[in-house]
Each structure stands twice: as structure tokens, then as C-alpha cells.
Design an enzyme around this catalytic site. Sequence first.
Site, PDB file in Angstrom:
ATOM      1  N   GLU A 102      12.731  -0.480  -3.223  1.00 40.85           N
ATOM      2  CA  GLU A 102      11.782  -1.290  -4.009  1.00 40.85           C
ATOM      3  C   GLU A 102      10.365  -0.728  -3.929  1.00 40.85           C
ATOM      4  O   GLU A 102      10.028  -0.025  -2.975  1.00 40.85           O
ATOM      5  CB  GLU A 102      11.759  -2.722  -3.451  1.00 40.85           C
ATOM      6  N   ASP A 103       9.533  -1.077  -4.910  1.00 39.75           N
ATOM      7  CA  ASP A 103       8.127  -0.686  -4.846  1.00 39.75           C
ATOM      8  C   ASP A 103       7.345  -1.628  -3.932  1.00 39.75           C
ATOM      9  O   ASP A 103       6.585  -1.204  -3.078  1.00 39.75           O
ATOM     10  CB  ASP A 103       7.492  -0.630  -6.246  1.00 39.75           C
ATOM     11  N   ASP A 106       6.816  -9.025  -2.820  1.00 34.37           N
ATOM     12  CA  ASP A 106       5.677  -9.933  -2.952  1.00 34.37           C
ATOM     13  C   ASP A 106       6.152 -11.346  -2.599  1.00 34.37           C
ATOM     14  O   ASP A 106       6.285 -11.689  -1.429  1.00 34.37           O
ATOM     15  CB  ASP A 106       5.156  -9.792  -4.390  1.00 34.37           C
ATOM     16  N   PHE A 155      -3.949  -7.322  -5.768  1.00 34.34           N
ATOM     17  CA  PHE A 155      -3.093  -6.693  -6.769  1.00 34.34           C
ATOM     18  C   PHE A 155      -3.293  -5.183  -6.726  1.00 34.34           C
ATOM     19  O   PHE A 155      -4.387  -4.682  -6.933  1.00 34.34           O
ATOM     20  CB  PHE A 155      -3.372  -7.235  -8.175  1.00 34.34           C
ATOM     21  N   ARG A 168       0.898   3.648 -13.472  1.00 35.83           N
ATOM     22  CA  ARG A 168       2.051   4.093 -12.679  1.00 35.83           C
ATOM     23  C   ARG A 168       1.896   5.546 -12.260  1.00 35.83           C
ATOM     24  O   ARG A 168       2.389   5.951 -11.217  1.00 35.83           O
ATOM     25  CB  ARG A 168       3.348   3.953 -13.486  1.00 35.83           C
TER      26      ARG A 168
HETATM   27  P1  IMP Z   1       8.377 -10.635  -6.173  1.00 31.71           P
HETATM   28  O1  IMP Z   1       9.617 -11.067  -6.870  1.00 31.71           O
HETATM   29  O2  IMP Z   1       7.271 -11.663  -6.279  1.00 31.71           O
HETATM   30  O3  IMP Z   1       8.609 -10.205  -4.744  1.00 31.71           O
HETATM   31  O4  IMP Z   1       7.776  -9.419  -6.965  1.00 31.71           O
HETATM   32  C1  IMP Z   1       8.332  -8.183  -6.968  1.00 31.71           C
HETATM   33  C2  IMP Z   1       7.858  -7.379  -8.147  1.00 31.71           C
HETATM   34  O5  IMP Z   1       6.591  -7.828  -8.673  1.00 31.71           O
HETATM   35  C3  IMP Z   1       7.626  -5.966  -7.719  1.00 31.71           C
HETATM   36  O6  IMP Z   1       8.820  -5.216  -7.793  1.00 31.71           O
HETATM   37  C4  IMP Z   1       6.556  -5.505  -8.667  1.00 31.71           C
HETATM   38  O7  IMP Z   1       7.128  -5.013  -9.861  1.00 31.71           O
HETATM   39  C5  IMP Z   1       5.757  -6.752  -8.985  1.00 31.71           C
HETATM   40  N1  IMP Z   1       4.519  -6.835  -8.158  1.00 31.71           N
HETATM   41  C6  IMP Z   1       4.266  -7.675  -7.139  1.00 31.71           C
HETATM   42  N2  IMP Z   1       3.047  -7.473  -6.617  1.00 31.71           N
HETATM   43  C7  IMP Z   1       2.513  -6.457  -7.325  1.00 31.71           C
HETATM   44  C8  IMP Z   1       1.261  -5.749  -7.255  1.00 31.71           C
HETATM   45  O8  IMP Z   1       0.357  -5.999  -6.413  1.00 31.71           O
HETATM   46  N3  IMP Z   1       1.092  -4.744  -8.167  1.00 31.71           N
HETATM   47  C9  IMP Z   1       2.024  -4.406  -9.087  1.00 31.71           C
HETATM   48  N4  IMP Z   1       3.204  -5.041  -9.178  1.00 31.71           N
HETATM   49  C10 IMP Z   1       3.447  -6.050  -8.307  1.00 31.71           C
END
Ligand code: IMP
Length: 183
Positions: A102-103, A106, A155, A168
Site C-alpha cells: 500500500e501507499d 490512513d 495531507f 504522483r
Molecule cells: P484509508 O482507507 O482512509 O486508510 O485511505 C487509504 C487511501 O487514501 C490511500 O491508499 C490513499 O490513496 C488515500 N490517502 C490517504 N491519505 C492520503 C494522503 O495524505 N495523501 C494522498 N492520499 C491519501
Amino acid sequence: MKNEMLNDLEKVLFDEAQIAERIAKVATEIDRDYAGKKPIMIAVLKGSVMFYTDLMKKMNIMAEMDFMAISSYGNETKSSGEVKMIKDLDRCIEGRHIVIVEDIVDTGYTLNYLKATLSTRNPASIKVCSLLNKKERREVNVEPDYVCFEVGNEFVVGYGLDYAQFYRNLPVIGVLKKEVYSL
Ligand code: IMP
């Protein structure tokens, strides 16, 4: 170098050398943990692409590559908690060791969905390797097993992570200026 995008950053958190150094360390951990296990490394598109390819190149063990795509934020900077699969894996994962790459984790909704969905297919094991971890924003009880960097409640963009599909291709990871997304 990439001035147009760099100008939109409030600050750089991790430069190319720092990213490369952490990835090499995490690749060594995965090599050690998966010696002889031939895992399937699963990239979650699109955010993990840069991380995934660099990580794979640093790993020495035999490993397969596969890709999934899921819906993410769209043009917003907050998670809706709703996750949808856009592209499924090509390969059957039954009985195999899988590592989700994963990137960023969050709120944890995305990872929770991925783990739940993939575990119904009876893999031998599931672990998660995330470039970034935004622990203080977690809403679901799910944790990555390997993490390159912890980040705060900001962010971030670059090195695969986007805002409205841009940034990206920045080689560094940085905090986006608030005025860029609050316009
Ligand atoms: P989650 O489901 O809230 O954990 O979010 C996961 C996804 O939200 C990641 O795979 C990202 O694509 C996006 N995301 C969450 N935080 C950021 C950020 O700070 N920058 C860019 N994308 C984010």
C-alpha cells in the site's frame, strides 16, 4: 527540477535518498521473513506503484507480482469509508503467502476491506507493507506489518501519492500546501 510541483509543497518530508534507504531496509526484512515461501506481492493501484517497483527491485527472494485497483478519494482529501474494487487480481491466491503493498494507511477502511476480501480466498497468510502510516487518523483497528515512514495528520503527496491525480511523479514525499486543496 519539477519546480511546478515542488512549489505546491509546504515542506519535503522524505527525499529520494531517505526513501531509497528505508525501502532497502524493508526489502531485507521481507527477504528474511519470506525466505523459501515465494510470496505474491500485491500492488494496490495507483498510489503504491513507485514504492512497489522500487521495493520489488530491492528484494532478493523469488516473488510473484499481481495488481489490484480500488476506488480512493477522488478529488477530495478525506476518506469516505466506502471502498470499491475496480480491478481484481489475475491470480488465484489460495494456499499462497500474500503481501499487500500500500501507499498509505490512513483511516484503515481500505486496508480493512482488502484484508477481509482477500482472506475469503484462503491464502496461507496475509501481511501488509505500507510506504506510509498515518496512525493518528485510524478509525478501524488494522495495522500494516511493514512500514517505511510514520506521518502525522497532514495531507501528503509525491512518490505515487496524489492530490486530484497529480503529484504522483514527484520523486520526494511532501506536505501539500493547504491553499492548493482549499481553493
Ligand atoms: P484509508 O482507507 O482512509 O486508510 O485511505 C487509504 C487511501 O487514501 C490511500 O491508499 C490513499 O490513496 C488515500 N490517502 C490517504 N491519505 C492520503 C494522503 O495524505 N495523501 C494522498 N492520499 C491519501
